[in-house]
Design a protein around this motif. Sequence first.
Motif, PDB file in Angstrom:
ATOM      1  N   TRP A   1     -13.361  -2.197  -1.107  1.00 12.13           N
ATOM      2  CA  TRP A   1     -12.525  -2.678  -0.009  1.00 12.13           C
ATOM      3  C   TRP A   1     -12.403  -1.524   0.984  1.00 12.13           C
ATOM      4  O   TRP A   1     -11.802  -0.495   0.692  1.00 12.13           O
TER       5      TRP A   1
ATOM      6  N   THR B   1      -9.220  -5.453  -3.903  1.00  8.33           N
ATOM      7  CA  THR B   1      -8.922  -4.016  -3.955  1.00  8.33           C
ATOM      8  C   THR B   1      -9.392  -3.341  -5.234  1.00  8.33           C
ATOM      9  O   THR B   1      -9.456  -2.115  -5.300  1.00  8.33           O
TER      10      THR B   1
ATOM     11  N   TYR C   1     -11.393   4.306   2.180  1.00  8.63           N
ATOM     12  CA  TYR C   1     -11.862   3.625   0.968  1.00  8.63           C
ATOM     13  C   TYR C   1     -11.168   4.235  -0.225  1.00  8.63           C
ATOM     14  O   TYR C   1     -11.125   5.465  -0.372  1.00  8.63           O
ATOM     15  N   ARG C   2     -10.592   3.395  -1.043  1.00  7.89           N
ATOM     16  CA  ARG C   2      -9.935   3.839  -2.268  1.00  7.89           C
ATOM     17  C   ARG C   2     -10.783   3.370  -3.441  1.00  7.89           C
ATOM     18  O   ARG C   2     -11.082   2.177  -3.567  1.00  7.89           O
TER      19      ARG C   2
ATOM     20  N   TRP D   1      -2.477   0.328  -4.410  1.00  8.80           N
ATOM     21  CA  TRP D   1      -1.864  -0.953  -4.088  1.00  8.80           C
ATOM     22  C   TRP D   1      -1.027  -1.380  -5.289  1.00  8.80           C
ATOM     23  O   TRP D   1      -1.410  -1.158  -6.436  1.00  8.80           O
TER      24      TRP D   1
ATOM     25  N   ASP E   1       0.867  -1.187   0.000  1.00  8.97           N
ATOM     26  CA  ASP E   1       0.000   0.000   0.000  1.00  8.97           C
ATOM     27  C   ASP E   1       0.896   1.227   0.000  1.00  8.97           C
ATOM     28  O   ASP E   1       1.575   1.515   0.989  1.00  8.97           O
TER      29      ASP E   1
ATOM     30  N   ARG F   1     -15.454  -6.134   2.667  1.00 13.25           N
ATOM     31  CA  ARG F   1     -15.640  -5.985   1.219  1.00 13.25           C
ATOM     32  C   ARG F   1     -17.124  -5.873   0.950  1.00 13.25           C
ATOM     33  O   ARG F   1     -17.902  -6.731   1.349  1.00 13.25           O
TER      34      ARG F   1
ATOM     35  N   HIS G   1     -11.173  -4.718   7.999  1.00 15.19           N
ATOM     36  CA  HIS G   1     -11.755  -4.369   6.704  1.00 15.19           C
ATOM     37  C   HIS G   1     -13.043  -5.157   6.430  1.00 15.19           C
ATOM     38  O   HIS G   1     -13.296  -6.203   7.024  1.00 15.19           O
TER      39      HIS G   1
ATOM     40  N   THR H   1      -7.686  -3.308  -7.952  1.00 14.61           N
ATOM     41  CA  THR H   1      -6.495  -2.734  -8.568  1.00 14.61           C
ATOM     42  C   THR H   1      -6.282  -3.260  -9.980  1.00 14.61           C
ATOM     43  O   THR H   1      -6.300  -4.477 -10.207  1.00 14.61           O
TER      44      THR H   1
ATOM     45  N   PRO I   1     -12.037   1.761  -6.550  1.00 18.06           N
ATOM     46  CA  PRO I   1     -11.406   0.695  -7.321  1.00 18.06           C
ATOM     47  C   PRO I   1     -11.328   1.025  -8.809  1.00 18.06           C
ATOM     48  O   PRO I   1     -12.166   1.746  -9.345  1.00 18.06           O
TER      49      PRO I   1
END
Length: 384
Positions: free
Chosen positions: A322, A170, A312-313, A143, A138, A361, A359, A172, A315
Amino acid sequence: MLEVTALPLDELRERTSEKWREYPDDVLPLFVAETDFPLAPEITAALQRALDAGDTGYVASRTPLAASYAAFAQRRFGWQVDPERIRTTADVSMGIVEILRRVTQPGERVVVMPPIYPPFFDLVEEAGADVVRVPLRDTGAAWEMDLDGIRAALEDGASAVLLCNPHNPTGTVHAREALTALGEVAEEFGVAVVSDEIHAPLAQPGTGFTPFLEAGDAARRVGYAVVSASKAFNLAGLKCALMVTADDTTGAVVRSLPIEVEWRTGQFGSIAASAAFSEASDAWLDGLLHTLDANRMLVGDLLSERIPQARYRIPDAGYLAWIDLSALGWGDAPARRILKDARVAVSSGPTFGTEGAGHVRLNFGTSPEILTEAIERIAALVGR
């Protein structure tokens, strides 16, 4: 582009799949990776034609699916796939296990990159191998793969890498440069990379998604991709995935798999996937991506407004959020409290590896109304 919107909640509760049968009706189910949208029209029509014709026998040895996927990959990713290098099986998990059985020996080790789709741990074990964990890094902004950590694991004797591209949970989309480097280090140590690309059709435009087998000559020589229409088009129950290679050596490995691996493909799965990957379904997929783009942003807005302690990022791909709730002090597995007290079912972070402590999801492949109610319910627990 077609407008793709979720079905009303009362219609969704008529479904008999896992998402809608695991919990009582007072629970909002945002856990398992099923979506709440109607099927793409081309898929419905193809399945209806099959039903009308009683076309419910064994899957044929020759179908339009390989050519349909190759054309899809070219249109959507600029990836030139040879249809002769495609074999099918029941699902992505089965494809992963069967390939790992061919490229590893019992007791050898396979690199996985947690936090990761929980069955990855079990699939490696099912293949007779052991897991070696090399967590994602991270950076604070994104990520990314820990290529130094992967190199160290290979130096220590790991014999394969199990990649998730795009990454679950994630979302990503791994950078092309990182994928190229992974292929090169794998070739240096003479190991295979098996890439789960089930979420690839759900990469948002502009994220630069790169299929692993497109990431360079080394990646093509060491790589195996396992793909499916099941996540983007909600076809998991119909059982169809594709194993793709780009080199004579890897192609021979897949061709050496027992014919029963291919016979496990579902007839309806093959029919539906051919329709999903056809150009006629592109407008529906574009509409779905537009809807998911709005939903991923909505999750961010709702969390910022109602649960500002959450991290929270947004996606790059998929419909899975996530979310780090560690700051709320709800323990390593906040999903338990959320289910018990908010009546919202989300996936528990620790099942994705120790990196998932604190966390959850959350599946945002649903309506804005359901998303809003779910996060409002969770927010109501804050401070209680």
